[in-house]
Write a protein that holds these residues in place. Structure first.
Motif, mmCIF file in Angstrom:
data_model
loop_
_atom_site.group_PDB
_atom_site.id
_atom_site.type_symbol
_atom_site.label_atom_id
_atom_site.label_comp_id
_atom_site.label_asym_id
_atom_site.label_seq_id
_atom_site.Cartn_x
_atom_site.Cartn_y
_atom_site.Cartn_z
ATOM 1 N N LEU A 214 0.816 -1.211 0.000
ATOM 2 C CA LEU A 214 0.000 0.000 0.000
ATOM 3 C C LEU A 214 0.854 1.266 0.000
ATOM 4 O O LEU A 214 0.439 2.297 -0.517
ATOM 5 N N ARG A 215 2.047 1.199 0.564
ATOM 6 C CA ARG A 215 2.900 2.385 0.609
ATOM 7 C C ARG A 215 3.924 2.423 -0.524
ATOM 8 O O ARG A 215 4.781 3.308 -0.569
ATOM 9 N N VAL B 290 0.281 2.891 -4.112
ATOM 10 C CA VAL B 290 -0.808 1.934 -4.326
ATOM 11 C C VAL B 290 -1.994 2.349 -3.453
ATOM 12 O O VAL B 290 -3.141 2.383 -3.910
ATOM 13 N N GLY B 291 -1.710 2.696 -2.204
ATOM 14 C CA GLY B 291 -2.766 3.122 -1.282
ATOM 15 C C GLY B 291 -3.548 4.329 -1.782
ATOM 16 O O GLY B 291 -4.753 4.429 -1.546
ATOM 17 N N SER B 292 -2.887 5.248 -2.475
ATOM 18 C CA SER B 292 -3.586 6.424 -3.015
ATOM 19 C C SER B 292 -4.717 6.001 -3.947
ATOM 20 O O SER B 292 -5.759 6.648 -4.012
ATOM 21 N N GLY C 158 -8.085 -1.041 0.283
ATOM 22 C CA GLY C 158 -6.829 -1.711 0.598
ATOM 23 C C GLY C 158 -6.823 -2.399 1.956
ATOM 24 O O GLY C 158 -5.988 -3.263 2.219
ATOM 25 N N ARG C 159 -7.753 -1.998 2.825
ATOM 26 C CA ARG C 159 -7.823 -2.628 4.149
ATOM 27 C C ARG C 159 -8.550 -3.967 4.101
ATOM 28 O O ARG C 159 -8.293 -4.844 4.900
ATOM 29 N N ASP C 160 -9.494 -4.091 3.196
ATOM 30 C CA ASP C 160 -10.388 -5.259 3.195
ATOM 31 C C ASP C 160 -10.203 -6.197 2.007
ATOM 32 O O ASP C 160 -10.761 -7.281 1.994
ATOM 33 N N TYR C 161 -9.471 -5.761 1.008
ATOM 34 C CA TYR C 161 -9.356 -6.558 -0.211
ATOM 35 C C TYR C 161 -7.894 -6.852 -0.535
ATOM 36 O O TYR C 161 -7.010 -6.089 -0.155
ATOM 37 N N PHE D 250 -5.611 14.847 -4.065
ATOM 38 C CA PHE D 250 -6.036 13.731 -3.225
ATOM 39 C C PHE D 250 -7.089 12.899 -3.950
ATOM 40 O O PHE D 250 -8.114 13.435 -4.387
ATOM 41 N N ILE D 251 -6.816 11.603 -4.085
ATOM 42 C CA ILE D 251 -7.778 10.709 -4.738
ATOM 43 C C ILE D 251 -8.801 10.246 -3.704
ATOM 44 O O ILE D 251 -8.458 9.599 -2.720
ATOM 45 N N VAL D 252 -10.051 10.595 -3.944
ATOM 46 C CA VAL D 252 -11.140 10.255 -3.024
ATOM 47 C C VAL D 252 -11.629 8.833 -3.285
ATOM 48 O O VAL D 252 -11.985 8.105 -2.360
ATOM 49 N N SER D 253 -11.658 8.430 -4.550
ATOM 50 C CA SER D 253 -12.077 7.078 -4.913
ATOM 51 C C SER D 253 -11.374 6.654 -6.192
ATOM 52 O O SER D 253 -11.454 7.351 -7.203
ATOM 53 N N GLY D 254 -10.664 5.539 -6.123
ATOM 54 C CA GLY D 254 -9.990 4.999 -7.306
ATOM 55 C C GLY D 254 -10.593 3.656 -7.651
ATOM 56 O O GLY D 254 -11.759 3.577 -8.048
ATOM 57 N N TYR D 255 -9.823 2.585 -7.432
ATOM 58 C CA TYR D 255 -10.342 1.245 -7.738
ATOM 59 C C TYR D 255 -11.446 0.836 -6.770
ATOM 60 O O TYR D 255 -11.352 1.081 -5.567
ATOM 61 N N ARG D 256 -12.502 0.236 -7.328
ATOM 62 C CA ARG D 256 -13.583 -0.335 -6.515
ATOM 63 C C ARG D 256 -13.901 -1.747 -6.990
ATOM 64 O O ARG D 256 -14.281 -1.932 -8.135
ATOM 65 N N PRO D 257 -13.800 -2.745 -6.086
ATOM 66 C CA PRO D 257 -14.359 -4.056 -6.428
ATOM 67 C C PRO D 257 -15.868 -3.884 -6.644
ATOM 68 O O PRO D 257 -16.473 -2.958 -6.081
#
Ligand SMILES: [Zn+2]
Length: 205
Positions: A62-63, A72-74, A80-83, A108-115
């Motif tokens: 993530l870092r 990656v975390g951005s 990143g906490r749950d998947y 600041f990225i508010v939402s990027g990848y979403r399952p």
């Protein structure tokens, strides 16, 4: 993270799903093996873009920087906490970094990848390119969304889907221009579309 011997994805159209593609190489040089769809399972399926952006394993990364300003975390945020896996377009990372470099304040990225399940939970669009790893909602500290949209269009030209929100903008990788507004945006859909047309016309001169 470096893997100079893998068959690298590089160049602008590097999200094309090539059969011999097994490594994603990000602008920082960080590289990730593409994960087989069967390994990750249906939780991470991409019905939107048919897995055009391969999955990568998050593990302890993530870092890990994908570009000078973004990790990656951005791009995965709370996901990143749950998947365990994510889709992060190399092109999208390059573009977000370039927009950051045009701005004089932090992006600041508010939402990027979403399952898919996360997208459903937050009531994202059915065919949301966030599921495909090819979209980001973001803001830039102290800069109005419309001005942020201007920076994005200056960087991307007409190859973007762009949505103007009250505090953020959405961008997605697209071959042709598309624009819309979200609830609370300062402009109406018609006003924003006209503004986008004008701005991209000017940029291509
Ligand atoms: Zn979005």
């Amino acid at each position: 993270m470096e893997n100079p011997h893998g068959s690298a994805l590089s160049g602008r159209e590097n999200d094309g799903k090539l059969s011999n593609t097994n490594v994603l190489v990000y602008p920082s040089g960080a590289s990730f093996p593409a994960v087989a769809e069967e390994e990750a399972g249906v939780t991470y399926s991409d019905p939107v873009d048919n897995a055009r952006v391969p999955l990568i394993k998050l593990e302890d990364n993530l870092r890990t920087h994908l570009s000078p300003n973004f990790t990656v975390g951005s791009f995965v945020g709370k996901v990143g906490r749950d998947y365990q896996y994510a889709r992060i377009s190399v092109d999208l990372v390059r573009i977000i970094q370039a927009i950051q470099e045009r701005a004089q304040a932090p992006l600041f990225i508010v939402s990027g990848y979403r399952p898919p399940a996360v997208n459903e939970l937050i009531k994202g669009a059915d065919q949301s390119p966030h599921i495909a790893g090819r979209a980001a909602d973001f803001k830039i500290s102290g800069i109005e969304p419309l001005e942020v949209a201007a920076l994005a269009l200056d960087e991307m030209g007409p190859h973007v889907g762009i949505g103007l929100g009250a505090g953020t903008i959405h961008i997605e990788l697209r071959d042709s221009l598309k624009s819309w507004v979200y609830t609370g945006a300062k402009l109406s859909h018609e006003e924003f579309s006209a503004w986008v047309q004008e701005r991209t016309k000017r940029a291509s001169l």
